[in-house]
Design an enzyme around this catalytic site. Structure first.
Site, PDB file in Angstrom:
ATOM      1  N   PHE A 222       0.866  -1.176   0.000  1.00 43.13           N
ATOM      2  CA  PHE A 222       0.000   0.000   0.000  1.00 43.13           C
ATOM      3  C   PHE A 222       0.909   1.233   0.000  1.00 43.13           C
ATOM      4  CE2 PHE A 222      -2.766   3.143   2.018  1.00 43.13           C
ATOM      5  CZ  PHE A 222      -3.934   2.967   1.303  1.00 43.13           C
TER       6      PHE A 222
ATOM      7  N   ASP B 262       1.926  -5.018   8.699  1.00 42.99           N
ATOM      8  CA  ASP B 262       0.748  -4.179   8.515  1.00 42.99           C
ATOM      9  C   ASP B 262      -0.446  -5.124   8.353  1.00 42.99           C
ATOM     10  OD1 ASP B 262      -1.351  -2.651   7.491  1.00 42.99           O
ATOM     11  OD2 ASP B 262       0.017  -1.228   6.538  1.00 42.99           O
TER      12      ASP B 262
ATOM     13  N   TYR C 249     -11.158   0.653  10.400  1.00 45.23           N
ATOM     14  CA  TYR C 249     -12.346   1.065   9.625  1.00 45.23           C
ATOM     15  C   TYR C 249     -12.642   0.115   8.469  1.00 45.23           C
ATOM     16  CZ  TYR C 249      -8.578   3.351   6.980  1.00 45.23           C
ATOM     17  OH  TYR C 249      -7.412   3.624   6.317  1.00 45.23           O
ATOM     18  N   LYS C 250     -11.795  -0.911   8.284  1.00 39.87           N
ATOM     19  CA  LYS C 250     -12.044  -1.883   7.211  1.00 39.87           C
ATOM     20  C   LYS C 250     -12.861  -3.046   7.788  1.00 39.87           C
ATOM     21  CE  LYS C 250      -8.104  -0.225   4.576  1.00 39.87           C
ATOM     22  NZ  LYS C 250      -6.659  -0.295   4.350  1.00 39.87           N
TER      23      LYS C 250
ATOM     24  N   ARG D 268     -11.991  -4.866  -7.392  1.00 38.73           N
ATOM     25  CA  ARG D 268     -11.722  -5.505  -6.101  1.00 38.73           C
ATOM     26  C   ARG D 268     -13.046  -5.765  -5.382  1.00 38.73           C
ATOM     27  NH1 ARG D 268      -8.172  -2.690  -1.359  1.00 38.73           N
ATOM     28  NH2 ARG D 268      -9.947  -1.294  -1.423  1.00 38.73           N
TER      29      ARG D 268
HETATM   30  C1  PLP Z   1      -5.870   0.899   4.280  1.00 40.86           C
HETATM   31  C2  PLP Z   1      -4.415   0.771   4.458  1.00 40.86           C
HETATM   32  C3  PLP Z   1      -3.689   1.793   5.077  1.00 40.86           C
HETATM   33  C4  PLP Z   1      -4.378   3.046   5.489  1.00 40.86           C
HETATM   34  O1  PLP Z   1      -3.575   3.928   6.169  1.00 40.86           O
HETATM   35  P1  PLP Z   1      -4.220   5.183   6.911  1.00 40.86           P
HETATM   36  O2  PLP Z   1      -3.057   5.888   7.427  1.00 40.86           O
HETATM   37  O3  PLP Z   1      -5.146   4.648   7.963  1.00 40.86           O
HETATM   38  O4  PLP Z   1      -4.983   5.971   5.896  1.00 40.86           O
HETATM   39  C5  PLP Z   1      -2.331   1.600   5.294  1.00 40.86           C
HETATM   40  N1  PLP Z   1      -1.719   0.456   4.911  1.00 40.86           N
HETATM   41  C6  PLP Z   1      -2.400  -0.537   4.290  1.00 40.86           C
HETATM   42  C7  PLP Z   1      -1.694  -1.788   3.892  1.00 40.86           C
HETATM   43  C8  PLP Z   1      -3.762  -0.400   4.040  1.00 40.86           C
HETATM   44  O5  PLP Z   1      -4.429  -1.362   3.429  1.00 40.86           O
END
Ligand code: PLP
Length: 416
Positions: A129, A201, A226-227, A375
């Protein structure tokens, strides 16, 4: 399952079926984006209203004590620790995942600077990400100590990248685009054997794929709520630190909420000895309190049953697409092997963006990720087998109509 009746029968026998009623789902929508923003737990609005009207409105500043607001990040952190196979005291709910990557990375680099001062490489994945990579870039620039980011990809495996110059490895357990998962215990052992520390992560794992951090001997972890945990838009993330590192780990954003005695108002910083040291400043109490509802639901679920249903639904999705929409220009990019699959299914399609907009217009909400990726998040708590059947049937109809010729479906919003 060969037909819709078979799916309806599977829904009737589903041991997790009763969970759907814990969530508020809009009529006429099949929600396949719970890996981006989870749905609203039915009890969350009342909890939010209570925190706002009573705790804030009536209690005012007294509520820091009477409602134990100050402990909320730690109390919820303890629940999250339980969910990801950690122990009380190792985890706090706070800030965003990106900020927590910064803190965990800073702590890990600091430990390695003492133990192995010559190690200057941070490994991550090209397919990670992007925000995780941006944070590493920023940290490297800020520290200005000659650190370098080494990205693994199809050309460079983790095995080949690991060496005696590597300080820290930052990996995302379930890839946000493909849904591929790393074997967390095996990779953790591999990283340790090379003398490096690992930060996991868990954004696409927490609440979706079983994780056992203590058992795997992991070092650090971060993730969002939030996911799959249905905490609400922008609900605080978490950071987890292995017990054995807690005394030593020094996070770079030292602030009063991480102080051992914050109300001494002392002149210099003395860190708390638990995960609390990973807090920085005043936390968003309304969001924290509201998100606890989703976390409590997740904690009440049988983890093995959740994983089993997730794999059945993602397998069903793949099977139905292949059987019912043959020759469709859809290319599966999610692993077929159960051990390598998280809880979403992704296909590439040359007109992926328009296809997703047309699906959303018909109430099948997934999302689009560059390049050309459709997705579909599969959340076993509120999705059933017939939902998967109906979603694939809608996809079949949409593709037959070639929606990319419709300019309405080409328009891009600010958020895709
Ligand atoms: C959704 C996601 C994030 C989101 O990061 P925020 O700082 O909460 O916006 C970070 N890393 C991964 C792998 C994600 O899927």
């Amino acid at each position: 399952m060969q037909n819709r009746e078979g799916c309806v029968a599977a829904d009737r026998n589903d041991p997790l079926a009763q969970y759907r009623d814990r969530f508020s789902l809009p009529e006429g929508v099949i929600y396949l984006d719970g890996n981006s923003l989870g749905v609203l737990p039915k009890d969350a609005p009342a909890r939010a209203a209570q925190v706002i009207a009573e705790e804030w409105g009536e209690g005012l500043v007294r509520s820091w004590n009477t409602y134990h607001w100050f402990d909320l990040p730690v109390r919820i952190g303890d629940k999250l620790a339980r969910l990801i196979g950690g122990t009380a005291g190792e985890c706090v709910a706070t800030d965003t995942t990106s900020i927590n990557v910064f803190k965990a990375l800073g702590a890990a680099l600091d430990m390695q600077r003492e133990d192995h001062p010559d190690r200057r490489v941070i490994i991550s994945e090209r397919e990670n990400f992007p925000s995780d990579l941006y944070v590493v870039e920023g940290m490297i620039e800020l520290l200005d100590r000659g650190y370098e980011l080494r990205l693994i990809d199809e050309q460079l495996t983790l095995e080949a990248a690991l060496g005696d110059d590597v300080a820290v490895v930052l990996l995302t357990h379930a890839n946000y685009r493909t849904g591929r998962i790393w074997d967390l215990p095996t990779v953790t052992a591999q990283v340790h054997a090379a003398g490096a520390l690992v930060i996991w992560d868990l954004c696409h794992s927490a609440g979706a794929v079983p994780v056992a951090l203590d058992e795997a001997n992991a070092d650090f972890a971060v993730g969002c709520t939030y996911k799959y945990l249905n905490g609400g838009p922008g609900s605080p993330a978490f950071v987890w630190v292995a017990d054995r590192h807690l005394a030593r780990a020094k996070q770079p954003l030292s602030g009063w909420w991480g102080h051992a005695r914050p109300f001494d108002m002392a002149e210099s910083f003395a860190p708390a000895q638990t995960g609390r040291k990973f807090l920085t400043g005043t936390q968003p109490i309304i969001s924290l309190a509201t998100m606890e509802v989703g976390i409590d639901i997740a904690l009440s679920v049988d983890e093995a049953a959740l994983r089993a249903k997730s794999l059945e639904l993602t397998s069903l999705f793949i099977q139905l697409v292949e059987e019912r929409i043959p020759n469709s220009s859809l290319t599966l990019i999610t692993p077929r092997d159960h051990a390598e699959r998280g809880s979403h299914v992704s296909f590439q399609h040359p007109e992926g963006y328009a296809v997703m907009q047309a699906l959303i217009a018909r109430g099948v909400i997934g999302d689009y990720r560059e390049p050309e990726v459709l997705r579909f998040g599969v959340t076993p708590l509120y999705l059933g087998y017939a939902d998967i059947w109906d979603a694939v049937e809608t996809l079949r109809q949409v593709l037959a109509e070639e929606p990319w010729n419709n300019p309405e479906f080409q328009l891009r919003g600010a958020v895709t």
